[in-house]
Design a protein around this motif. Structure first.
Motif, PDB file in Angstrom:
ATOM      1  N   VAL A  48     -19.054  15.157 -34.314  1.00 41.05           N
ATOM      2  CA  VAL A  48     -17.612  15.047 -34.581  1.00 41.05           C
ATOM      3  C   VAL A  48     -16.953  14.136 -33.543  1.00 41.05           C
ATOM      4  N   ALA A  49     -17.319  14.327 -32.274  1.00 38.80           N
ATOM      5  CA  ALA A  49     -16.737  13.507 -31.204  1.00 38.80           C
ATOM      6  C   ALA A  49     -17.060  12.029 -31.410  1.00 38.80           C
ATOM      7  N   TYR A 103     -11.654  21.236 -38.767  1.00 43.17           N
ATOM      8  CA  TYR A 103     -10.250  21.199 -39.179  1.00 43.17           C
ATOM      9  C   TYR A 103      -9.390  20.467 -38.157  1.00 43.17           C
ATOM     10  N   ALA A 104      -9.676  20.703 -36.870  1.00 43.40           N
ATOM     11  CA  ALA A 104      -8.897  20.024 -35.824  1.00 43.40           C
ATOM     12  C   ALA A 104      -9.115  18.512 -35.905  1.00 43.40           C
ATOM     13  N   ALA A 105     -10.363  18.103 -36.130  1.00 41.98           N
ATOM     14  CA  ALA A 105     -10.670  16.672 -36.219  1.00 41.98           C
ATOM     15  C   ALA A 105      -9.958  16.050 -37.417  1.00 41.98           C
ATOM     16  N   GLU A 106     -10.002  16.749 -38.551  1.00 47.21           N
ATOM     17  CA  GLU A 106      -9.361  16.218 -39.761  1.00 47.21           C
ATOM     18  C   GLU A 106      -7.844  16.157 -39.587  1.00 47.21           C
ATOM     19  N   GLU A 107      -7.294  17.177 -38.961  1.00 46.87           N
ATOM     20  CA  GLU A 107      -5.843  17.215 -38.706  1.00 46.87           C
ATOM     21  C   GLU A 107      -5.444  16.071 -37.761  1.00 46.87           C
ATOM     22  N   TYR A 108      -6.255  15.863 -36.752  1.00 49.42           N
ATOM     23  CA  TYR A 108      -5.985  14.790 -35.784  1.00 49.42           C
ATOM     24  C   TYR A 108      -5.937  13.432 -36.488  1.00 49.42           C
ATOM     25  N   VAL A 109      -6.879  13.205 -37.384  1.00 50.00           N
ATOM     26  CA  VAL A 109      -6.939  11.923 -38.086  1.00 50.00           C
ATOM     27  C   VAL A 109      -5.778  11.795 -39.083  1.00 50.00           C
ATOM     28  N   ALA A 110      -5.511  12.873 -39.819  1.00 48.02           N
ATOM     29  CA  ALA A 110      -4.504  12.809 -40.878  1.00 48.02           C
ATOM     30  C   ALA A 110      -3.074  12.889 -40.350  1.00 48.02           C
ATOM     31  N   GLU A 111      -2.856  13.719 -39.329  1.00 44.41           N
ATOM     32  CA  GLU A 111      -1.484  14.007 -38.892  1.00 44.41           C
ATOM     33  C   GLU A 111      -1.198  13.639 -37.443  1.00 44.41           C
ATOM     34  N   GLY A 112      -2.226  13.326 -36.663  1.00 45.24           N
ATOM     35  CA  GLY A 112      -2.012  13.020 -35.250  1.00 45.24           C
ATOM     36  C   GLY A 112      -2.033  14.286 -34.391  1.00 45.24           C
ATOM     37  N   VAL A 113      -1.506  14.152 -33.197  1.00 46.26           N
ATOM     38  CA  VAL A 113      -1.556  15.236 -32.214  1.00 46.26           C
ATOM     39  C   VAL A 113      -0.356  16.161 -32.399  1.00 46.26           C
ATOM     40  N   ALA A 114      -0.631  17.467 -32.452  1.00 43.81           N
ATOM     41  CA  ALA A 114       0.462  18.446 -32.516  1.00 43.81           C
ATOM     42  C   ALA A 114       1.222  18.408 -31.193  1.00 43.81           C
ATOM     43  N   ALA A 115       2.540  18.319 -31.284  1.00 46.28           N
ATOM     44  CA  ALA A 115       3.312  18.083 -30.050  1.00 46.28           C
ATOM     45  C   ALA A 115       4.365  19.157 -29.770  1.00 46.28           C
ATOM     46  N   ASP A 116       4.318  20.259 -30.507  1.00 43.10           N
ATOM     47  CA  ASP A 116       5.396  21.242 -30.354  1.00 43.10           C
ATOM     48  C   ASP A 116       5.170  22.235 -29.221  1.00 43.10           C
ATOM     49  N   ALA A 117       3.950  22.297 -28.697  1.00 44.19           N
ATOM     50  CA  ALA A 117       3.645  23.294 -27.664  1.00 44.19           C
ATOM     51  C   ALA A 117       2.415  22.825 -26.893  1.00 44.19           C
ATOM     52  N   THR A 118       2.028  23.625 -25.880  1.00 41.81           N
ATOM     53  CA  THR A 118       0.831  23.285 -25.092  1.00 41.81           C
ATOM     54  C   THR A 118      -0.406  23.926 -25.730  1.00 41.81           C
ATOM     55  N   VAL A 119      -1.574  23.511 -25.248  1.00 42.71           N
ATOM     56  CA  VAL A 119      -2.824  24.127 -25.710  1.00 42.71           C
ATOM     57  C   VAL A 119      -2.758  25.637 -25.495  1.00 42.71           C
ATOM     58  N   THR A 120      -2.308  26.034 -24.313  1.00 42.98           N
ATOM     59  CA  THR A 120      -2.210  27.471 -23.998  1.00 42.98           C
ATOM     60  C   THR A 120      -1.272  28.178 -24.974  1.00 42.98           C
ATOM     61  N   ASP A 121      -0.107  27.592 -25.224  1.00 40.67           N
ATOM     62  CA  ASP A 121       0.862  28.207 -26.148  1.00 40.67           C
ATOM     63  C   ASP A 121       0.246  28.390 -27.537  1.00 40.67           C
ATOM     64  N   TYR A 122      -0.445  27.348 -28.014  1.00 37.16           N
ATOM     65  CA  TYR A 122      -1.040  27.436 -29.355  1.00 37.16           C
ATOM     66  C   TYR A 122      -2.102  28.537 -29.412  1.00 37.16           C
ATOM     67  N   ILE A 123      -2.916  28.623 -28.371  1.00 42.02           N
ATOM     68  CA  ILE A 123      -3.987  29.628 -28.395  1.00 42.02           C
ATOM     69  C   ILE A 123      -3.396  31.031 -28.289  1.00 42.02           C
ATOM     70  N   GLU A 124      -2.373  31.186 -27.469  1.00 42.83           N
ATOM     71  CA  GLU A 124      -1.718  32.504 -27.372  1.00 42.83           C
ATOM     72  C   GLU A 124      -1.047  32.863 -28.697  1.00 42.83           C
ATOM     73  N   THR A 147      -6.186  19.493 -31.800  1.00 42.89           N
ATOM     74  CA  THR A 147      -5.741  18.089 -31.846  1.00 42.89           C
ATOM     75  C   THR A 147      -5.369  17.605 -30.446  1.00 42.89           C
ATOM     76  N   GLN A 148      -4.817  18.508 -29.645  1.00 39.70           N
ATOM     77  CA  GLN A 148      -4.460  18.126 -28.270  1.00 39.70           C
ATOM     78  C   GLN A 148      -5.708  17.950 -27.409  1.00 39.70           C
ATOM     79  N   ILE A 149      -6.699  18.808 -27.635  1.00 33.95           N
ATOM     80  CA  ILE A 149      -7.951  18.697 -26.878  1.00 33.95           C
ATOM     81  C   ILE A 149      -8.636  17.365 -27.212  1.00 33.95           C
ATOM     82  N   ILE A 150      -8.617  16.993 -28.490  1.00 34.57           N
ATOM     83  CA  ILE A 150      -9.179  15.696 -28.889  1.00 34.57           C
ATOM     84  C   ILE A 150      -8.434  14.569 -28.174  1.00 34.57           C
ATOM     85  N   ASP A 151      -7.142  14.759 -27.980  1.00 32.86           N
ATOM     86  CA  ASP A 151      -6.294  13.746 -27.340  1.00 32.86           C
ATOM     87  C   ASP A 151      -6.441  13.747 -25.814  1.00 32.86           C
TER      88      ASP A 151
END
Length: 194
Positions: A48-49, A103-124, A147-151
């Motif tokens: 994937v990488a 799913y993260a890879a596909e989302e990254y390609v289709a929609e870009g990086v999620a920017a509304d919160a941090t990695v920690t916030d999303y996981i929590e 998507t953020q980790i990919i970025d």
């Protein structure tokens, strides 16, 4: 420029791992068995990488990238034909972890990086959603973290370690493999050459 089919990952490669796992009668308590399962997971994450790297560097356009990711996902998430139920369950755990990677890879390609919160916030948020049995939302948050980790964002290990065992911890485990693969996409050797 098109990539020959199977350059990133092949059914044969996945099957070789499965055959090896079946032959070795894996025991999750055994360190070598646990490493073998992790290598299986990391190997797919590396594929994937590499696809994502080729997307970012230009050889692959968006459509070709999605096609490649879909191809690898279909190989890796296909039903397993192994008789031993415990082995199937262990491989199923790897597949569950990798689901979020795809799913993260596909989302990254289709929609870009999620920017509304941090990695920690999303996981929590994912852990909270899982606690409320909203698994679709939990997966969505993990994908956004992915998507953020990919970025290039870091997956904080203390956050991962605090998770209760469940789907979110499995998905985050997959994201950990993805993070490693993005920083060092070296191929995991299928056989130890000695």
């Amino acid at each position: 420029m098109s990539t020959p089919p199977g350059e990133y990952y092949t059914e044969e490669r996945w099957q070789n791992w499965l055959d090896r796992i079946e032959e070795e009668e894996v025991d999750p308590e055994d360190e070598d068995s646990a490493r073998l399962l992790l290598n299986l997971q990391d190997d797919a994450a590396i594929a994937v990488a590499k696809i994502l790297t080729d997307y970012e560097d230009g050889p692959l356009d968006e459509a070709a990238t999605i096609d490649e990711l879909t191809g690898v996902r279909e190989i890796v998430l296909d039903d397993i034909d192994i008789d031993d139920e415990e082995t199937v369950m262990l491989i199923d755990g790897v597949q569950t972890s990798l689901l979020c990677v795809f799913y993260a890879a596909e989302e990254y390609v289709a929609e870009g990086v999620a920017a509304d919160a941090t990695v920690t916030d999303y996981i929590e948020a994912a852990a909270d959603a899982e606690a409320e049995e909203d698994l679709d939302a939990a997966l969505g948050y993990c994908v956004q973290a992915g998507t953020q980790i990919i970025d290039g964002e870091e997956l904080p290990m203390e956050v991962a370690e605090e998770l209760e065992y469940g789907l979110v911890s499995e998905w985050v485990n997959g994201l950990d493999s993805l993070q490693t693969a993005m920083s060092d996409p070296e191929v995991v050797e299928e056989e130890d050459e000695s």
